[in-house]
Write a protein that holds these residues in place. Structure first.
Motif, PDB file in Angstrom:
ATOM      1  N   ALA A   1      -3.274   8.156   3.182  1.00  0.00           N
ATOM      2  CA  ALA A   1      -4.553   8.090   2.476  1.00  0.00           C
ATOM      3  C   ALA A   1      -5.520   9.148   3.017  1.00  0.00           C
TER       4      ALA A   1
ATOM      5  N   GLN B   1      -4.612  -3.433   6.732  1.00  0.00           N
ATOM      6  CA  GLN B   1      -4.455  -2.616   5.534  1.00  0.00           C
ATOM      7  C   GLN B   1      -4.940  -1.189   5.788  1.00  0.00           C
TER       8      GLN B   1
ATOM      9  N   LEU C   1     -10.646   5.761   3.134  1.00  0.00           N
ATOM     10  CA  LEU C   1     -10.548   4.314   3.135  1.00  0.00           C
ATOM     11  C   LEU C   1     -11.824   3.723   2.556  1.00  0.00           C
TER      12      LEU C   1
ATOM     13  N   VAL D   1      -7.953   4.438  -0.744  1.00  0.00           N
ATOM     14  CA  VAL D   1      -7.344   3.112  -0.780  1.00  0.00           C
ATOM     15  C   VAL D   1      -8.377   2.076  -0.359  1.00  0.00           C
TER      16      VAL D   1
ATOM     17  N   ALA E   1      -2.714   2.125   5.296  1.00  0.00           N
ATOM     18  CA  ALA E   1      -3.136   3.187   4.379  1.00  0.00           C
ATOM     19  C   ALA E   1      -3.175   4.540   5.075  1.00  0.00           C
TER      20      ALA E   1
ATOM     21  N   CYS F   1      -9.390  -1.258   1.275  1.00  0.00           N
ATOM     22  CA  CYS F   1      -8.825  -2.067   2.350  1.00  0.00           C
ATOM     23  C   CYS F   1      -9.752  -3.244   2.654  1.00  0.00           C
TER      24      CYS F   1
ATOM     25  N   ILE G   1       0.687   4.346  -2.667  1.00  0.00           N
ATOM     26  CA  ILE G   1       0.378   5.720  -2.263  1.00  0.00           C
ATOM     27  C   ILE G   1       1.522   6.660  -2.638  1.00  0.00           C
TER      28      ILE G   1
ATOM     29  N   ILE H   1       0.829  -1.211   0.000  1.00  0.00           N
ATOM     30  CA  ILE H   1       0.000   0.000   0.000  1.00  0.00           C
ATOM     31  C   ILE H   1       0.859   1.255   0.000  1.00  0.00           C
TER      32      ILE H   1
END
Length: 284
Positions: free
Chosen positions: A216, A207, A219, A200, A211, A202, A183, A179
């Motif tokens: 991120a 995860q 999510l 992202v 993220a 997940c 990113i 991840i």
């Protein structure tokens, strides 16, 4: 009436394609049986409770076939009406109206079906602050119209196209290794136009943690249990936007919204909505 989601040329081409597909070289039955100078009056009536979407297109189909038709809109897009309600009244040339009938109804039934199903989902979460999102799961060529119909039902539009936002999914992550690498690559690219920030997908809470730590903005919590969603909300609510997705149904969306997520995305409102039952009844 609500805004038209199509540019003028897009609408002209869409209607041309619909009529070319349905009429071909001519409506043989109508031309053979209906006098050319006969007029008629008709009403579009819904056979079931619906939320209306696509009325502007149905009208344009009729006007394309009979520019002189007199049309009265009784109930427009976004309105919820009961079974037996009149949506539209029309008077015009019988041959031309009979030729326009199926294409006009097909469009209105399909888009109103999306709006109606969407409204049912929205109702299940209206006691919360959670918002329903649509997806890119649409019939090719119907993207703008399907997302317009979902707005009429009360949903928010998610990405219209791939250039609308960065959504790092499992296949992207698998190809770059992890991840953080995905990113980092996205942040190095010009993503200022992203309407959803850096999102992202997940599948696990591990995860999600990775993220968030990597930067991120949002999510996408995919197919997580209610317990997992509650855990994610407790840890990250207010820090990043939280979107739940994956197999959401009318029976489950209320419980998902109660976890405190900000958004729930549902593909079936545009992908699997059944057409509603609307008829064109000819008047004496």
């Amino acid at each position: 009436m609500s805004e038209c989601p199509l540019f003028k040329e897009e609408m002209r081409q869409f209607i041309k394609n619909a009529l070319d597909e349905d009429v071909g070289r001519g409506d043989l039955t109508t031309l053979a049986t209906i006098p050319a100078d006969l007029n008629l009056s008709a009403a579009m009536i819904t056979r079931e409770p619906i939320v209306i979407a696509g009325m502007f297109l149905a009208i344009e189909v009729i006007k394309t076939c009979d520019p002189a038709a007199q049309i009265e809109i009784v109930a427009g897009d976004g309105l919820e009406v009961m079974a037996g309600s009149t949506l539209l009244k029309i008077t015009g040339n019988a041959q031309k109206l009979l030729t326009a009938e199926r294409s006009a109804l097909n469009i209105l039934q399909h888009l109103s079906g999306i709006a109606t199903l969407t409204r049912a989902y929205v109702r299940r979460i209206e006691h919360t602050d959670c918002r329903l999102l649509d997806t890119r799961k649409t019939i090719p060529g119907y993207r703008k119209l399907a997302k317009y119909a979902s707005r009429m039902g009360g949903a928010m539009n998610h990405r219209m196209r791939l250039d609308d936002g960065v959504l790092i999914k499992d296949n992207h992550i698998a190809r770059v290794g992890n991840i953080k690498a995905a990113i980092d690559a996205a942040q190095a690219y010009d993503i200022k136009a992203s309407t959803i920030g850096l999102t992202v997908e997940c599948d696990t809470l591990d995860q999600a943690a990775e993220a968030v730590q990597a930067g991120a903005d949002r999510l996408l919590l995919d197919n997580m249990s209610l317990d997992q969603l509650c855990h994610a909300v407790a840890r990250y609510k207010g820090q990043v936007a939280l979107e739940a997705s994956g197999g959401v149904t009318l029976d489950t969306i209320g419980d998902i919204a109660d976890t405190g997520v900000d958004f729930i995305s549902v593909g079936r409102i545009t992908q699997s909505a059944p057409a509603v039952d609307i008829g064109l009844d000819y008047l004496d």
